[in-house]
Write a protein that holds these residues in place. Structure first.
Motif, PDB file in Angstrom:
ATOM      1  N   VAL A  80      -5.412  -1.398   0.277  1.00 25.66           N
ATOM      2  CA  VAL A  80      -5.108  -2.469  -0.607  1.00 25.66           C
ATOM      3  C   VAL A  80      -6.560  -3.166  -1.141  1.00 25.66           C
TER       4      VAL A  80
ATOM      5  N   GLY B  87       0.814  -1.394  -0.046  1.00 22.84           N
ATOM      6  CA  GLY B  87      -0.102   0.030   0.084  1.00 22.84           C
ATOM      7  C   GLY B  87       0.675   1.309  -0.058  1.00 22.84           C
TER       8      GLY B  87
ATOM      9  N   HIS C 165      -1.150  -9.052   0.171  1.00 25.40           N
ATOM     10  CA  HIS C 165      -0.819  -8.189   1.204  1.00 25.40           C
ATOM     11  C   HIS C 165      -0.786  -8.925   2.672  1.00 25.40           C
TER      12      HIS C 165
END
Length: 322
Positions: free
Chosen positions: A66, A26, A49
């Motif tokens: 994200v 991010g 992520h």
């Protein structure tokens, strides 16, 4: 000229029409890589992520950001949470090492889930310079001085690809600003608790000041030359190991005049490759390789300890692991 042509350095194996995993935090670098890949025609990105659980609400916000990006562009998204601090304490490693291991574990799970083994990472030129300097201060050899590889195959089968490895941070900032792309700021990036941050914010600027120039290109050149030399030595070691009469079917290494005549730079790599690949032993570091080479001397030890309660033995003209 399109930004994509300025930035991305992708191997032929990265086909925009094929699925690929993208490790995304991010932050500015991974967000820039996401947009550059989209501009290059990548439509089947799988965003991966990991919430490290180290920054509370800020980490939760990163994961939510994200997720929104994935939804906006119609991309698959995999988000997991790991207590990295607890993992570091349990494994007795640094938080940075525990975080890296946790990320690799997530990427491996996603590779197995989707049967996609190429992972794109957003490391850039300053990351590479910091890695090389850190390795230098740890007393590394050529492999460490080479820094990160643009394309790296892990033992797990993952192929890590770093398309931005020779791109400067200021170019990434300029790209994001020109496109008005939003990203998340990681407050820990300014903390002096982390060694990498001190390299970034203190060591590199000081070196620039001392030498009255931007030293990053010179550090990157060192890495490139080290990678080239290390590759040449590795090739010599592999050629020796694959030659007839070097390794027997039982994986034992024959102590031949040819082995004894090798330059230490090559013989050390012979032992490293033989122990790591033929015997699949983890934790084969410099001290183990050095001890193995000393066994070749006329008065060398007949037995040394190896990681995992293993031993390297020599008898007459043969060496093996038991």
């Amino acid at each position: 000229m399109p930004h994509t042509n300025l930035f991305l350095n992708l191997p032929p194996s990265c086909d925009p029409a094929e699925p690929v995993l993208l490790a995304i935090s991010g932050g500015r670098d991974s967000v820039a890589l996401l947009h550059l890949l989209r501009e290059a025609g990548f439509t089947q990105l799988i965003l991966c992520h990991l919430n490290h659980g180290l920054r509370g609400d800020e980490s939760i916000g990163d994961a939510a950001f994200v997720r929104r990006l994935a939804k906006k562009y119609g991309l698959k998204c995999e988000i997991e949470t790991e207590d990295v601090a607890a993992l570091a304490e349990k494994s007795r490693v640094s938080t940075e090492t525990a975080a890296r291991d946790a990320r690799h574990a997530l990427l491996l799970r996603m590779a197995e889930k989707y049967d996609v083994w190429v992972v794109l990472l957003a490391h850039h030129a300053e990351d590479q310079a910091e890695t090389i300097l850190a390795n230098l201060c740890r007393g590394t050899g050529l492999a460490g001085l080479a820094g990160m590889h643009a394309v790296q195959r892990l033992d797990t089968g993952l192929h890590l690809v770093r398309p931005l490895l020779h791109v400067r941070r200021k170019a990434i900032d300029s790209y994001l600003k020109s496109k008005r792309f939003k990203f998340r700021e990681d407050s820990s990036n300014t903390s002096p608790k982390h060694r990498r941050n001190r390299l970034r914010h203190e060591a590199l600027p000081l070196l620039n000041d001392i030498f009255a120039r931007d030293v990053v290109p010179q550090v990157l050149r060192l890495g490139s030359l080290a990678e080239q030399d290390d590759d040449a030595l590795q090739r010599q070691a592999l050629a020796f190991l694959t030659a007839e009469g070097s390794v027997k079917e039982d994986r034992s290494l024959l102590v031949t005049p040819e082995l004894l005549a090798l330059h230490p730079a090559v013989s050390s790599r012979v032992f490293a490759v033989w122990l790591r690949e033929a015997w699949e032993l983890p934790g084969i570091e410099h001290d183990v390789i050095e001890a193995a080479m000393e066994m070749l001397a006329p008065d060398g030890a007949a037995k040394i300890n190896l990681p995992g309660d293993k031993h390297l033995r020599r008898k007459a003209k043969r060496m093996w692991v038991e």
